[in-house]
Scaffold this active site. Structure first.
Site, short mmCIF file in Angstrom:
data_model
loop_
_atom_site.label_atom_id
_atom_site.label_comp_id
_atom_site.label_asym_id
_atom_site.label_seq_id
_atom_site.Cartn_x
_atom_site.Cartn_y
_atom_site.Cartn_z
CG HIS A 113 1.99 5.22 -8.80
ND1 HIS A 113 1.15 4.31 -9.40
CD2 HIS A 113 2.51 5.95 -9.81
CE1 HIS A 113 1.17 4.49 -10.72
NE2 HIS A 113 1.99 5.48 -10.99
CD GLU A 147 -2.67 -1.47 -0.04
OE1 GLU A 147 -2.85 -0.53 -0.84
OE2 GLU A 147 -3.07 -2.64 -0.26
ZN ZN Z 1 -2.69 -2.76 -4.76
#
Ligand code: ZN
Length: 713
Positions: free
Chosen positions: A509, A503
């Site tokens: 990201h 996560e």
């Molecule tokens: Zn994921």
């Protein structure tokens, strides 16, 4: 991992665009074109300046706020269309702005519905879904807007930056997928289907949550609990005391289910739990007929197929692939088959060994239990035995160190913020130059009224504010670990550490993007089969000898994880890789076939399709009572429909990307810089395959995943 709920990223429907943190003068007047009584209401959802005021948000605020913003957006779209709108600044910028105004209000509602669910909130949430779906369908079918985007694409195509061009291209595609080209009657039918599907999916998820919460199991004989970790015993005995009972009260949340299936010596308790879990929201098991999702599944499949056909696709799988990295249906099925060719023989061998070890036939409720015993014997390693070495504060700080080494980012905890629960924490991220890059909330423990599983969701998406400044992104990182008991910190299994890294990969990201057009910033605009690349890539770091000293240390003595245990842990990574793989392939093939082979004249019996898929890839017999599809919310309530294969697809990308670090060094500066700039920072602003090739210098290869999981023959 085998029995972990699959971590998921939630950014599916158009209604779930991210929230924007407004600052530096970007301020929407909540009174809108004409002042309304809402302004006087002091509605915290309409107060869009700063992070959400979670503690002040009440269900009563939701519907008025949504109605208000939808009205304002419709007004503004009409106003934009009345002007000369052929340019980027006159068309795309204002449209992105108003979509974000809506997200500003909806994101905390969606989030609270997941982490602080109540009947009142759920009711208003469900009341709003049709309003949002109607708005998004109407938006997607707005021909005048569509034509304006088309003109921009044709006229300015070559002068736009790649990121701008991508944003326009995606929007044109999405208009088409929203039925903008349809004639009158078909268009209204499409709109009606969208409404119906949104409510069916919400009902599916709701049934599953209700079924999970409705079942408990009371035990007063300690014998039945033999084998269970101390933590589970303490927690379940506390649950019993709090409900005025003696003994232990076991609920059906995932950590408890997982602990029982893995550790309980009592086979009948394991079977009881397996049956309760595998029959949730169905016509079988202890809650038979209550919260039954059985009727929703055929309806959802039929409507999806109709949607696809209205848009000119043969089936819903083709429709799904229109926004994916994978090209055609055959490409996906061949990919899954190729993986199955390597995985099934490995899984068969693993189950044979396990049956020899157990001295009995392995039933579905025995698999995790004997796998754990066998692993303990072979590797002298138990999952729970390592918990003391992974206290949460240590894991968090070590995980931040990894990101610091890779990308030069720094993390600082912010103690002054408004929250939805006292356990929640907030961290700010700065880049190597000390500039703020974003923030993320961390909400890690399982509790009632919180949806199970682990996920990252967007709170704010990076965005240019029009006055030369940038709104930085904000994320929610949510897990469901067992909460701390007594004075000790929360102690994680290594599998949970891996989940946290996963996560965190999504979070990075989202936060590290340098794109400031929200629809293609961070995880937005990234195809679903590529969006799990940064998360699964990050998992690798939780397995490295260089990283373990950073993330482990006995919570009482501070002692590092002993070397022998570390070696065994490393060896355990490929343990039962075949079994893990066939399980994911079973789900992926089932999902893809269900959607690609659908025929309205002869609708499939989903249980028969699943049975057939299992006959090819499963190695453990599944009892007749199992109603797995009824709880498969990834594809019936989430965004993974005809897209569950994405996990494996992205796993190949992640393994291959990580192989670059294996070849050149775990924290190799140039490789890390390239990963940051080509993958993390570009978000959805470029083609996913192009981004991968820019980083790796070639297209992805399946061998690295097979090698990393020990299946390369
Ligand atoms: Zn994921």
């Amino acid at each position: 991992m085998l029995y972990r709920t699959h971590p998921k990223i939630l950014h599916g429907s158009p209604a779930s665009y991210a929230r924007i943190r407004c600052a530096c003068g970007y301020r929407w007047d909540p009174a809108g074109p004409k002042r309304s009584s809402l302004y006087a209401m002091n509605n915290p959802l309409l107060e869009t300046n700063g992070l959400p005021a979670f503690s002040a948000i009440e269900p009563v605020h939701v519907r008025p706020a949504i109605e208000r913003v939808l009205e304002a957006n419709r007004h503004d779209i009409r106003s934009i269309l009345s002007r000369d709108i052929d340019g980027w600044d006159s068309l795309v910028v204002p449209i992105e702005d108003l979509q974000h105004r809506l997200n500003t209000i909806w994101s905390p509602v969606r989030h609270l519905n997941a982490v602080r669910n109540s009947e009142e909130l759920r009711n208003v949430y469900n009341e709003c879904l049709p309003l949002l779906t109607e708005y998004h369908t109407e938006f997607g079918q707005n021909e005048a807007l569509f034509r304006a985007y088309l003109r921009l694409e044709e006229s300015a195509g070559s002068t736009l930056s790649p990121a701008h061009s991508r944003a326009v291209k995606n929007t044109v595609r999405d208009f088409r997928l929203a039925g903008v080209d349809l004639s009158g009657e078909k268009k209204s039918r499409f709109k009606a289907i969208m409404q119906k599907l949104a409510s069916l999916s919400a009902k599916f998820e709701e049934n599953l949550l209700d079924a999970t919460n409705a079942w408990t199991h009371h035990i007063d004989d300690a014998q039945q609990l033999r084998g269970l970790p101390e933590q589970v015993l303490e927690l379940t005995s506390k649950n019993a005391r709090e409900s005025g009972q003696e003994g232990w009260l076991l609920s059906l949340d995932f950590p408890t289910y997982h602990a029982i299936l893995t550790h309980a010596h009592d086979r009948s308790l394991r079977k009881t739990y397996y049956e309760a879990w595998m029959t949730r929201a169905s016509d079988r098991g202890p809650m038979s007929g209550r919260f039954d999702n059985g009727g929703l599944i055929p309806e959802i499949l039929a409507l999806r197929h109709e949607t696809a056909q209205l848009l000119g696709f043969d089936n819903y799988a083709q429709y799904s692939l229109a926004t994916k990295m994978a090209g055609a249906e055959t490409e996906v099925m061949e990919f899954l088959k190729e993986l199955a060719e390597h995985s099934v023989p490995a899984a068969r061998k693993e189950i044979e060994e396990l049956e020899t070890f157990a001295g009995q036939t392995i039933e579905a409720w025995d698999l995790a239990y004997f796998a754990e015993r066998y692993k303990q014997q072979r590797l002298q390693l138990s999952e729970d035995q390592l918990r003391p070495y992974f206290p949460l504060p240590r894991v968090l700080s070590g995980m931040f160190d990894v990101a610091r080494h890779l990308y030069g980012v720094e993390f600082e905890e912010d103690h002054d913020f408004d929250s939805w629960h006292p356990d929640v924490r907030l961290f700010a991220v700065r880049n190597a130059a000390g500039e703020p890059r974003g923030e993320f909330y961390v909400d890690l423990y399982a509790r009632p009224a919180k949806r199970g599983g682990a996920w990252m969701d967007e709170c704010v998406v990076r965005k240019a504010l029009g006055n030369g400044t940038i709104a930085n992104p904000v994320a929610y990182l949510v897990c469901n670990f067992m909460p701390p008991v007594g004075e000790a910190p929360a102690l994680l299994t290594h599998a949970e550490v891996v989940t946290l890294f996963h996560e965190f990969g999504h979070t990075l990201h989202h936060l590290m993007t340098t794109v400031d057009i929200p629809s293609v910033a961070g995880v937005n605009g990234v195809p679903w089969d590529a969006v799990e690349l940064p998360s699964q890539f990050m998992e690798n770091y939780a397995w490295q000898p260089e990283v373990l000293p950073l993330i482990s240390g006995h919570y009482q003595t501070g002692a590092a994880l002993p070397e022998d245990k570390f070696e065994m842990l490393k060896a355990s990574r490929a343990f039962h890789a075949g079994l893990h793989s066939v399980r994911q392939l079973e789900f992926g093939i089932f999902d893809f076939r269900l959607h690609s082979e659908y025929s309205p004249e002869d609708p499939p019996c989903v249980l028969d399709v699943l049975k057939e898929v299992r006959s090819n890839v499963a190695v453990v017999p599944v009892p007749e009572f199992v109603r797995f599809p009824h709880g498969f919310s990834h594809i019936f309530a989430g965004g993974y429909s005809a897209g569950y294969y994405s996990y494996k697809w992205a796993e190949v990308l992640a393994a291959d990307a990580f192989a670059a670090f294996e070849e050149r060094g775990l924290f190799d500066r140039r490789t890390a810089d390239a990963f940051r700039s080509e993958i993390l920072e570009r978000g959805g602003a470029c083609d996913a395959m192009e981004a991968f090739v820019s980083f790796r210098g070639r297209k992805p290869q399946i061998e690295h995943l097979l090698r990393q999981s020990g299946m390369l023959r």
